[in-house]
Enzyme design. Sequence first.
Site, short mmCIF file in Angstrom:
data_model
loop_
_atom_site.label_atom_id
_atom_site.label_comp_id
_atom_site.label_asym_id
_atom_site.label_seq_id
_atom_site.Cartn_x
_atom_site.Cartn_y
_atom_site.Cartn_z
N HIS A 106 0.69 -1.17 -0.20
CA HIS A 106 -0.03 -0.09 0.09
C HIS A 106 0.92 1.13 -0.06
CE1 HIS A 106 -3.80 -2.15 1.82
NE2 HIS A 106 -3.26 -2.60 0.69
N CYS A 117 3.19 12.91 -13.71
CA CYS A 117 4.12 12.17 -14.64
C CYS A 117 4.66 10.78 -14.04
CB CYS A 117 5.49 12.95 -14.98
SG CYS A 117 6.29 13.17 -13.33
N LEU A 199 -4.90 -9.33 18.03
CA LEU A 199 -5.46 -9.26 19.50
C LEU A 199 -6.70 -9.99 19.66
CD1 LEU A 199 -4.47 -7.66 21.77
CD2 LEU A 199 -5.70 -5.65 20.84
C1 BV8 Z 1 -7.57 -2.85 -5.48
C2 BV8 Z 1 -3.92 3.58 2.33
C3 BV8 Z 1 -8.00 -3.44 -7.70
C4 BV8 Z 1 -2.68 3.95 2.71
C5 BV8 Z 1 -5.28 1.88 2.47
C6 BV8 Z 1 -15.98 -5.02 -2.48
C7 BV8 Z 1 -15.66 -6.21 -2.06
C8 BV8 Z 1 -14.35 -6.55 -2.15
C9 BV8 Z 1 -13.12 -5.58 -2.63
C10 BV8 Z 1 -13.84 -4.33 -2.95
C11 BV8 Z 1 -15.14 -4.05 -2.74
N1 BV8 Z 1 -15.08 -2.83 -2.96
C12 BV8 Z 1 -14.06 -2.16 -3.01
C13 BV8 Z 1 -13.11 -3.07 -2.95
C14 BV8 Z 1 -11.52 -2.81 -3.33
C15 BV8 Z 1 -10.94 -2.38 -2.13
C16 BV8 Z 1 -11.34 -2.89 -0.72
O1 BV8 Z 1 -10.79 -3.78 -0.47
N2 BV8 Z 1 -12.45 -2.44 -0.05
C17 BV8 Z 1 -12.92 -2.74 1.14
C18 BV8 Z 1 -13.34 -1.53 2.15
C19 BV8 Z 1 -14.02 -3.58 1.03
N3 BV8 Z 1 -9.63 -2.48 -2.33
C20 BV8 Z 1 -8.88 -1.57 -3.01
O2 BV8 Z 1 -9.45 -0.57 -3.71
C21 BV8 Z 1 -7.55 -2.03 -3.01
N4 BV8 Z 1 -7.17 -1.97 -4.66
O3 BV8 Z 1 -8.53 -3.71 -5.15
O4 BV8 Z 1 -7.36 -2.59 -6.73
C22 BV8 Z 1 -6.98 -4.60 -8.01
C23 BV8 Z 1 -6.57 -5.58 -7.08
C24 BV8 Z 1 -5.54 -6.34 -7.58
C25 BV8 Z 1 -5.15 -6.40 -8.78
C26 BV8 Z 1 -5.54 -5.67 -9.61
C27 BV8 Z 1 -6.44 -4.45 -9.37
C28 BV8 Z 1 -6.43 -0.89 -2.45
C29 BV8 Z 1 -6.66 -0.81 -1.24
C30 BV8 Z 1 -5.74 -0.22 -0.51
C31 BV8 Z 1 -6.38 1.04 0.37
N5 BV8 Z 1 -5.57 1.88 1.21
N6 BV8 Z 1 -4.67 2.71 3.00
C32 BV8 Z 1 -2.78 4.62 4.20
O5 BV8 Z 1 -3.48 5.57 4.35
O6 BV8 Z 1 -2.16 3.80 5.04
S1 BV8 Z 1 -6.24 0.58 3.25
C33 BV8 Z 1 -5.87 0.71 4.86
O7 BV8 Z 1 -6.64 -0.48 5.36
C34 BV8 Z 1 -4.36 0.53 5.18
O8 BV8 Z 1 -3.48 0.18 3.91
C35 BV8 Z 1 -4.60 -0.63 6.07
O9 BV8 Z 1 -3.29 -1.43 6.05
C36 BV8 Z 1 -5.45 -1.52 5.32
C37 BV8 Z 1 -5.93 -2.69 6.27
O10 BV8 Z 1 -6.38 -2.33 7.58
P1 BV8 Z 1 -5.36 -3.11 8.57
O11 BV8 Z 1 -3.88 -3.02 8.53
O12 BV8 Z 1 -6.06 -4.39 8.67
O13 BV8 Z 1 -5.94 -2.16 10.25
P2 BV8 Z 1 -7.40 -2.44 10.76
O14 BV8 Z 1 -7.36 -1.12 11.54
O15 BV8 Z 1 -8.24 -2.59 9.79
O16 BV8 Z 1 -6.86 -3.56 11.51
C38 BV8 Z 1 -6.16 -3.42 12.74
C39 BV8 Z 1 -6.11 -4.89 13.23
O17 BV8 Z 1 -4.89 -5.05 14.04
C40 BV8 Z 1 -7.39 -5.42 13.86
O18 BV8 Z 1 -7.59 -7.02 13.61
C41 BV8 Z 1 -6.92 -5.53 15.50
O19 BV8 Z 1 -7.79 -6.39 16.05
C42 BV8 Z 1 -5.47 -5.84 15.36
N7 BV8 Z 1 -4.64 -5.29 16.50
C43 BV8 Z 1 -4.81 -4.08 17.18
N8 BV8 Z 1 -3.85 -3.83 18.06
C44 BV8 Z 1 -3.11 -4.82 17.94
C45 BV8 Z 1 -3.73 -5.74 17.10
N9 BV8 Z 1 -3.09 -6.86 16.70
C46 BV8 Z 1 -2.13 -7.47 17.46
N10 BV8 Z 1 -1.48 -6.83 18.46
C47 BV8 Z 1 -2.19 -5.17 18.64
N11 BV8 Z 1 -1.34 -4.55 19.49
#
Ligand code: BV8
Length: 225
Positions: A106, A117, A199
């Site tokens: 990402h 560009c 977690l």
């Molecule tokens: C793409 C930007 C096409 C950077 C981010 C419907 C169905 C399926 C897919 C889609 C759909 N509609 C749209 C889509 C595609 C879409 C998508 O998935 N949408 C979701 C909302 C449904 N995806 C995209 O658009 C991607 N591109 O699909 O292109 C393609 C693909 C392949 C090949 C050709 C074409 C692009 C996705 C990237 C989006 N950019 N961020 C930034 O700002 O950082 S997303 C954002 O969420 C971050 O990147 C982050 O990394 C990502 C995932 O979140 P997590 O890392 O999991 O974090 P989260 O807070 O959610 O969870 C934290 C976890 O940690 C929890 O489980 C928690 O319990 C745990 N935790 C907390 N503390 C601890 C812990 N664990 C251990 N120890 C702790 N202390």
Amino acid sequence: MTKIVILTGAGISAESGLGTFRDEDGLWAQHRIEDVATPEGFARNPALVQAFYNARRAQAAEARPNPAHVALARLEAEHEGEVLVITQNVDGLHEAAGSRNVLHMHGQLDRALCHACGHRWPAPDEMRIEDACPDCGRCQTRPDVVWFGEIPYGMDRIDPALVEADIFAAIGTSGNVYPAAAYGQHARRMGAHTVELNLEVSTASRDFAEHRRGPASEVVPLWVE
Ligand code: BV8
């Protein structure tokens, strides 16, 4: 040659003080995804998006790797050439801990990208919309991160890695964002032993054969041992 592929998410950096996305006090509770993590949001209000990432860049600059990042770096050092870390995170904590084979699917906060560009360069601490691209001179600079609707980096490397993996681990990711959310299921189908270190239960937990529950800084070093 054992192939170990590790997917990390915001949870691995939580204990380094960086916010996650979907925890109750997470980034998506403070900002609308549509406003700050989509190309449309950037087109509508680039200054808001730059401010959002400038704040995260400043926070990431103060953050230090925690024992989970350090344990993964040790694993890579002890298994030369066998470990790949695929991270959804845009911070540099894996590299700061010593990991070398890291794929930022990402993107990265510390890199700038020219929307016009495609030129990339090290991001200044504070990015401003009036900053001109050092290559083409136009003022459409953005953080080099992958927004929703954009194609993640490294897809050509990730698919073969999942096919060849003997062990696939997902650490600190909620399993809500694709294509990363499907990697556990895919790796398992390809014959990998799958383990989720988190977690709590995630949306993708059912895809994993083994689960290690707890904070990453505790469960990851124990798993690496
Ligand atoms: C793409 C930007 C096409 C950077 C981010 C419907 C169905 C399926 C897919 C889609 C759909 N509609 C749209 C889509 C595609 C879409 C998508 O998935 N949408 C979701 C909302 C449904 N995806 C995209 O658009 C991607 N591109 O699909 O292109 C393609 C693909 C392949 C090949 C050709 C074409 C692009 C996705 C990237 C989006 N950019 N961020 C930034 O700002 O950082 S997303 C954002 O969420 C971050 O990147 C982050 O990394 C990502 C995932 O979140 P997590 O890392 O999991 O974090 P989260 O807070 O959610 O969870 C934290 C976890 O940690 C929890 O489980 C928690 O319990 C745990 N935790 C907390 N503390 C601890 C812990 N664990 C251990 N120890 C702790 N202390």
